[in-house]
Structure formats: C-alpha cells, structure tokens
Design a protein around this motif. Structure first.
Motif, mmCIF file in Angstrom:
data_model
loop_
_atom_site.group_PDB
_atom_site.id
_atom_site.type_symbol
_atom_site.label_atom_id
_atom_site.label_comp_id
_atom_site.label_asym_id
_atom_site.label_seq_id
_atom_site.Cartn_x
_atom_site.Cartn_y
_atom_site.Cartn_z
ATOM 1 N N GLY A 65 -5.799 0.626 -5.457
ATOM 2 C CA GLY A 65 -5.584 1.148 -4.106
ATOM 3 C C GLY A 65 -6.686 0.766 -3.148
ATOM 4 O O GLY A 65 -6.429 0.276 -2.044
ATOM 5 N N ILE A 66 -7.923 0.957 -3.575
ATOM 6 C CA ILE A 66 -9.048 0.631 -2.695
ATOM 7 C C ILE A 66 -9.051 -0.859 -2.368
ATOM 8 O O ILE A 66 -9.297 -1.262 -1.230
ATOM 9 C CB ILE A 66 -10.383 1.055 -3.354
ATOM 10 N N GLY A 67 -8.755 -1.685 -3.383
ATOM 11 C CA GLY A 67 -8.731 -3.133 -3.144
ATOM 12 C C GLY A 67 -7.724 -3.515 -2.087
ATOM 13 O O GLY A 67 -8.032 -4.266 -1.161
ATOM 14 N N PHE A 68 -6.499 -2.973 -2.205
ATOM 15 C CA PHE A 68 -5.459 -3.311 -1.233
ATOM 16 C C PHE A 68 -5.778 -2.740 0.148
ATOM 17 O O PHE A 68 -5.559 -3.396 1.170
ATOM 18 C CB PHE A 68 -4.100 -2.788 -1.701
ATOM 19 N N VAL A 69 -6.301 -1.509 0.205
ATOM 20 C CA VAL A 69 -6.622 -0.887 1.491
ATOM 21 C C VAL A 69 -7.730 -1.657 2.198
ATOM 22 O O VAL A 69 -7.640 -1.961 3.396
ATOM 23 C CB VAL A 69 -7.019 0.586 1.302
ATOM 24 N N ILE A 128 0.835 -1.209 0.000
ATOM 25 C CA ILE A 128 0.000 0.000 0.000
ATOM 26 C C ILE A 128 0.865 1.253 0.000
ATOM 27 O O ILE A 128 0.593 2.210 -0.744
ATOM 28 C CB ILE A 128 -0.953 -0.014 1.216
ATOM 29 N N MET A 129 1.905 1.248 0.809
ATOM 30 C CA MET A 129 2.798 2.407 0.852
ATOM 31 C C MET A 129 3.484 2.632 -0.493
ATOM 32 O O MET A 129 3.638 3.775 -0.951
ATOM 33 C CB MET A 129 3.848 2.217 1.955
ATOM 34 N N LEU A 130 3.898 1.542 -1.147
ATOM 35 C CA LEU A 130 4.526 1.663 -2.462
ATOM 36 C C LEU A 130 3.549 2.221 -3.495
ATOM 37 O O LEU A 130 3.910 3.084 -4.316
ATOM 38 C CB LEU A 130 5.056 0.301 -2.925
ATOM 39 N N ILE A 131 2.311 1.728 -3.483
ATOM 40 C CA ILE A 131 1.299 2.209 -4.425
ATOM 41 C C ILE A 131 1.021 3.691 -4.200
ATOM 42 O O ILE A 131 1.005 4.498 -5.148
ATOM 43 C CB ILE A 131 -0.006 1.394 -4.285
ATOM 44 N N THR A 151 -11.454 5.909 -0.117
ATOM 45 C CA THR A 151 -12.824 6.274 -0.531
ATOM 46 C C THR A 151 -13.391 7.457 0.246
ATOM 47 O O THR A 151 -14.607 7.628 0.301
ATOM 48 C CB THR A 151 -13.801 5.078 -0.406
ATOM 49 N N VAL A 152 -12.526 8.265 0.866
ATOM 50 C CA VAL A 152 -13.018 9.453 1.569
ATOM 51 C C VAL A 152 -13.386 10.525 0.542
ATOM 52 O O VAL A 152 -14.482 11.081 0.566
ATOM 53 C CB VAL A 152 -11.967 9.978 2.568
ATOM 54 N N GLY A 153 -12.441 10.848 -0.343
ATOM 55 C CA GLY A 153 -12.699 11.737 -1.471
ATOM 56 C C GLY A 153 -13.201 13.121 -1.095
ATOM 57 O O GLY A 153 -14.344 13.481 -1.382
ATOM 58 N N TYR A 154 -12.358 13.935 -0.457
ATOM 59 C CA TYR A 154 -12.767 15.303 -0.097
ATOM 60 C C TYR A 154 -12.992 16.171 -1.323
ATOM 61 O O TYR A 154 -13.773 17.113 -1.283
ATOM 62 C CB TYR A 154 -11.697 15.953 0.794
ATOM 63 N N GLY A 155 -12.299 15.896 -2.423
ATOM 64 C CA GLY A 155 -12.461 16.707 -3.634
ATOM 65 C C GLY A 155 -11.666 17.985 -3.637
ATOM 66 O O GLY A 155 -11.870 18.841 -4.516
ATOM 67 N N ASP A 156 -10.766 18.188 -2.643
ATOM 68 C CA ASP A 156 -9.965 19.404 -2.612
ATOM 69 C C ASP A 156 -8.847 19.373 -3.648
ATOM 70 O O ASP A 156 -8.326 20.413 -4.053
ATOM 71 C CB ASP A 156 -9.377 19.639 -1.212
ATOM 72 N N PHE A 157 -8.453 18.158 -4.109
ATOM 73 C CA PHE A 157 -7.487 18.009 -5.189
ATOM 74 C C PHE A 157 -8.076 17.040 -6.220
ATOM 75 O O PHE A 157 -8.462 15.918 -5.856
ATOM 76 C CB PHE A 157 -6.142 17.455 -4.682
ATOM 77 N N VAL A 158 -8.130 17.487 -7.499
ATOM 78 C CA VAL A 158 -8.699 16.651 -8.564
ATOM 79 C C VAL A 158 -7.807 16.743 -9.795
ATOM 80 O O VAL A 158 -7.502 17.864 -10.254
ATOM 81 C CB VAL A 158 -10.133 17.098 -8.933
ATOM 82 N N PRO A 159 -7.347 15.598 -10.340
ATOM 83 C CA PRO A 159 -6.540 15.641 -11.564
ATOM 84 C C PRO A 159 -7.325 16.296 -12.706
ATOM 85 O O PRO A 159 -8.532 16.071 -12.853
ATOM 86 C CB PRO A 159 -6.250 14.169 -11.854
ATOM 87 N N GLU A 160 -6.612 17.044 -13.524
ATOM 88 C CA GLU A 160 -7.269 17.775 -14.619
ATOM 89 C C GLU A 160 -6.942 17.190 -15.984
ATOM 90 O O GLU A 160 -7.747 17.285 -16.904
ATOM 91 C CB GLU A 160 -6.859 19.255 -14.576
#
Length: 333
Positions: free
Chosen positions: A81-85, A22-25, A57-66
C-alpha cells in the motif's frame, strides 16, 4: 475480448490506473480485516479508515489488528500500500510540474474554446492582447509563434502560448482552431515585407483548408498582396502600412485626424466605433429611417457593410439588406 480490455487499459492514463489499483488494495484489505476481526473493526468504514491511515503512514493507532492473521495482512498492506500510494503521489507531483513546464515552453495542446488565436509575437500582438483583455476580460487568447523560447505570459489562465508554425495543420489542431472565435495573423518580423506577406497568405490557406468557417483577420504589409490575401480567404484585411501612410498624410493637412481615428478605435474611449448586425425590424427600412430609430438608442449610424464592401455615409434612401451590418458610433460600451 481480452485483447480489447488490454487495449482499453493501455489507453487509461497512468495516474488513473494507479488510483484504481490503490482503491482496489484498500477496499480488499478493509474487507478482509472487517471479516477477520469484527470486534476491532465493527463497521466496514472503520476498516477503510484504518487502511487509509496505515497505507499513508499516518498511523493514528486508534485501530490495531489483534490476530496473527490480521497483522500479517496489515504488514502486506504496509509493504504494498505504501509503495503504491507514494508512487501515486510522486507521479502526481511530477505530472503537475511537467504540465507546467510544457505550458511554459508552449508544447501543451489547448483546451480553449470560443477563443482568439493570434499568430506571431510582436508589438502589435502585445497591444492587441492588451486591448482584448481590457475590453473583454473574460475572453481566452492563444498565441502561436515559432520563434519564442517560452511563453511571454505569466500565470494567466486565459492566455496560452503554443510553439510551432501556423502553417502546420498539427499546430492548428493543438490550438483547437475549430472551436476558436477568430484567427488574427500579424506580420512576422523575419525577412522582407514581401516574405512576411507570403507567410501570412500561406497561414491563411492552411487555416481555411483545415477549418473553412474560421473568421480570419490578416495584416498585409504590401498593397500588391491584398488581392492574393482576399483569394486566400481572409475575412478582414488590415493594410497596416497603408493605414499608417493615410493617417500621416491627412494629419499634415487636417490636424487632429490621427488622434480622432485612434480615439474611435480605443476600447476605453467614448464614443467608440463598432459594427453591429442589422436588427430584424430594421431590415427593409431606409438608412434615414434607421438613423432616426438609432438616435433614440443613443447610437449614430455612419455606414453599412456587407459582402466585404463598406459604404460610409450611404444615400439616405438606400434600403438596408438582411446580410448587411451597421457601422455605428456608440456612447458607451
């Protein structure tokens, strides 16, 4: 080299492996997004923050790829990521529940040190544990018993139950006997008194063979087996039937004897009887001189003990030796 690395990896616990993955991902995707979209993720920490809240899966939305590339990487992170977490969290919860279940069933090896190990669960064992907890509340106690289905203790971090036969070295290893303070063997409830004594002696032999310097105290029910228990290596023998008989006999003629002995051994009564190592500056002095020195400390010497022999009320001119202990009455614990 590769084979050694694979063997090392196989020895790492599953939860640690998952945490490393998880840390590597998270680190990899954080670095990629920071490089691809520095205007959205101006610092590496901002990218790590986004990766953590996205993968959980918290997803605050303060940073979003453009960019399209950034969003593709984000989708890959979400899928993997979600699967491993979630797998990590599920395994962590399962491991906690499994460890609690093993603790309750007595299959979890002990990590105690400087602890008391008591063999067989009975009323004497229960009272012994109660006395130790009152006198030395910081002391850890481990119970070994083959008949119990689950632990008789409830959520106490200083008490542990281990299911198994104390005549097996593997059980003694799980009990961490080599780091124990002492081993106390009480007589089992199954079979005759002779069978119980035979089992006690076998336990003594096993314990002394596995760890010859462990201090052992053993309960023996029949007088015939006392010499055998001594030969087996018992440091202290408790002839419970003989003690009970002596107390009952003397209490008939000397009223109050039984109560007096009980008070002397009660951890909450005063004065109380205890054994103390002979102080260095008392060695070579007579018992009479030691008694005067002890009186100034509010201590009353009543005997000496050494080489598995006890002498109560010794001659006042007898000289204390280096390997002897004093039996004293003390007003406070």
């Amino acid at each position: 080299m590769l084979h050694a690395a694979v063997r090392f990896y196989d020895r790492i616990p599953v939860l640690v492996r998952l945490l490393v993955i998880i840390m590597l991902i998270l680190t990899t995707f954080s670095y990629l997004l920071h490089v691809l979209e520095p205007q959205v993720f101006p610092t590496f920490f901002d990218a790590v923050w986004w990766a953590v809240v996205t993968s959980t899966t918290v997803g605050y939305g303060d940073f979003v790829p453009e960019t399209v590339t950034g969003r593709i990487f984000a989708m890959i992170l979400i899928l993997f990521g979600i699967g491993f977490v979630l797998f990590f969290v599920t395994n962590l919860a399962s491991s906690t529940v499994n460890e609690q279940h093993r603790w309750q069933k007595g299959t979890l090896p002990s990590s105690f040190s400087n602890h008391y190990i008591i063999v067989n669960w009975n009323e004497r064992a229960r009272q012994f544990i109660d006395q130790i907890q009152r006198a030395y509340p910081e002391r850890q106690i481990l119970l070994i018993d083959d008949g119990l289905v689950e632990s008789p203790f409830h959520n106490s971090p200083r008490l542990q139950f281990l299911k198994g036969s104390p005549t097996m070295q593997s059980v003694l290893r799980q009990a961490n006997v080599r780091k124990a303070r002492a081993l106390v063997i009480t007589s089992g409830l199954e079979g005759t008194e002779q069978q119980a004594d035979a089992q006690t002696i076998l336990t003594l032999l096993t314990a002394k063979h596995y760890c010859d310097n462990i201090y052992t105290a053993a309960e023996i029910l029949t007088s015939e087996q006392l010499p055998n228990a001594r030969h087996a290596g018992a440091d202290e023998l408790i002839a419970s039937n003989m003690i009970s008989s002596l107390l009952m006999t003397e209490s008939l003629e000397q009223q109050g004897i039984a109560e007096t002995i009980t008070l002397l051994l009660d951890v909450e009564a005063a004065p109380y009887l205890r054994s103390m190592p002979c102080p260095e500056d008392w060695i070579g002095r007579t018992f009479e001189e030691v008694s005067r020195l002890a009186a100034s400390m509010d201590i009353l010497p009543i005997g000496v003990s050494g080489e598995k022999k006890t002498n109560l009320h010794p001659d006042k001119e007898s000289v204390l030796q280096e390997d002897q202990s004093l039996l004293v009455l003390e007003s406070s614990r």
